[in-house]
Scaffold this active site. Structure first.
Site, mmCIF file in Angstrom:
data_model
loop_
_atom_site.group_PDB
_atom_site.id
_atom_site.type_symbol
_atom_site.label_atom_id
_atom_site.label_comp_id
_atom_site.label_asym_id
_atom_site.label_seq_id
_atom_site.Cartn_x
_atom_site.Cartn_y
_atom_site.Cartn_z
ATOM 1 C CE LYS A 89 -66.759 -53.951 -3.787
ATOM 2 N NZ LYS A 89 -66.948 -52.935 -2.784
ATOM 3 C CG ASN A 105 -65.141 -57.792 -4.332
ATOM 4 O OD1 ASN A 105 -65.910 -58.392 -5.092
ATOM 5 N ND2 ASN A 105 -65.535 -57.294 -3.165
ATOM 6 C CB SER A 108 -60.610 -46.338 -0.713
ATOM 7 O OG SER A 108 -62.021 -46.164 -0.584
ATOM 8 C CD GLU A 141 -69.835 -54.209 -1.052
ATOM 9 O OE1 GLU A 141 -69.747 -55.051 -1.961
ATOM 10 O OE2 GLU A 141 -69.208 -53.129 -1.062
ATOM 11 C CD GLU A 188 -62.444 -55.785 1.730
ATOM 12 O OE1 GLU A 188 -61.858 -55.394 0.727
ATOM 13 O OE2 GLU A 188 -63.615 -56.199 1.713
ATOM 14 N N GLY A 190 -65.328 -48.373 -0.861
ATOM 15 C CA GLY A 190 -66.063 -47.597 -1.861
ATOM 16 C C GLY A 190 -66.253 -46.129 -1.492
ATOM 17 C CG HIS A 234 -67.143 -58.150 0.710
ATOM 18 N ND1 HIS A 234 -67.993 -57.075 0.793
ATOM 19 C CD2 HIS A 234 -65.981 -57.674 0.196
ATOM 20 C CE1 HIS A 234 -67.369 -55.991 0.340
ATOM 21 N NE2 HIS A 234 -66.140 -56.337 -0.033
HETATM 22 P P1 PGA Z 1 -63.189 -50.632 -2.864
HETATM 23 O O1 PGA Z 1 -63.809 -52.044 -2.430
HETATM 24 O O2 PGA Z 1 -61.770 -50.882 -3.329
HETATM 25 O O3 PGA Z 1 -64.083 -50.141 -3.982
HETATM 26 O O4 PGA Z 1 -63.217 -49.742 -1.664
HETATM 27 C C1 PGA Z 1 -63.044 -52.997 -1.742
HETATM 28 C C2 PGA Z 1 -63.873 -54.218 -1.439
HETATM 29 O O5 PGA Z 1 -65.077 -54.081 -1.163
HETATM 30 O O6 PGA Z 1 -63.370 -55.356 -1.459
#
Ligand code: PGA
Length: 253
Positions: A11, A9, A213, A97, A167, A173, A95
């Site tokens: 982003k 992903n 992460s 976000e 998630e 993140g 997602h």
């Molecule tokens: P991350 O993000 O691996 O940076 O924690 C995962 C995601 O948002 O899909």
């Protein structure tokens, strides 16, 4: 029986030029990898380029979101037919976000999932609890609710392609990865909830990815859990070597 899926992903990172530079380094690193499916979810401005550049390879690409309608006065949106028209085969839905910053609701995720299935786009539906909900002992309730809403009105017969991504919001993140046991337990809750809506055969065939992460050094222990069928990787997917390492390590368990 459930072929793992390792997905990136991206982003709001990478211009088309940067996306293509990534691919020219990444594709040779994974070209012989057959143990899992590999997918990349770039930004909308890079998506068409990534789709073209991955044609004929073992990597596919998808959109990070879409609207559920085919067209209309919705400034800034992209429709399922528009994704189809550029040979897009996958889409991320719900997602956290998008839920947090674009105010996507469970009902919208449900409409989008129905649209994805109508258009034969392979959906990855994201669910996960916040830290607050986990600390209040509400993880199971949140996951069951999000799955129940997403699957509302969907028939078992059409669920073949659906992928779920667990998630936990507190792990995205942050560097605070869920332990393999925590993730496995959440995946088992999700699978049981899927079974109550779509039946056991559908639930036992459905891939549930872990995201939050994921790094080259923790992916093997996550993937060693029986309920974990792949990973959705944010930060660590932005470098070709690191994402390739995750893919290779994911089958090392
Ligand atoms: P991350 O993000 O691996 O940076 O924690 C995962 C995601 O948002 O899909």
């Amino acid at each position: 029986m459930r072929k793992p899926l390792i997905a990136a992903n991206w982003k709001m990172y990478k211009t088309p030029k940067e996306s293509l530079a990534f691919l020219s380094e990444f594709l040779p690193l994974v070209k012989d990898h057959t143990a899992s499916e590999i997918a990349i979810f770039p930004t909308m401005s890079s998506l068409g380029y990534v789709i073209e550049a991955t044609k004929g390879t073992n990597v596919t690409a998808g959109a990070q979101t879409m609207h559920w309608l085919n067209e209309g006065p919705y400034t800034g949106q992209t429709s399922p037919t528009m994704l189809e028209s550029i040979d897009c085969t996958r889409v991320l839905l719900g997602h956290s976000e998008r839920r947090i910053y674009a105010h996507e609701t469970d009902d919208m995720v449900n409409l989008k999932l129905k649209a994805a299935l109508d258009h034969e786009l392979i959906p990855v539906v994201c669910v996960g609890e916040t830290l607050d909900k986990r600390q209040s002992g509400l993880t199971e309730a949140v996951l069951r609710w999000q799955i129940a809403c997403a699957l509302n009105g969907i028939k078992g017969a059409s669920c073949g392609s659906v992928v779920i991504a667990y998630e936990p919001v507190w792990a995205i993140g942050t560097g605070s990865v869920a332990t393999p046991e925590q993730a496995n337990e959440a995946h088992a809750i999700i699978r049981r909830e899927v079974a109550t809506h779509l039946g056991l055969p559908c639930a036992s065939g459905m891939r549930i990815l872990y995201g939050g992460s994921v790094k080259p050094d923790n992916v093997a222990s996550l993937m060693s859990q029986p309920e974990i069928d792949g990973a959705l990787v944010g930060g660590a997917s932005l470098q070709a070597r690191s994402f390739a390492e995750i893919i290779h390590n994911s089958t090392a368990a």
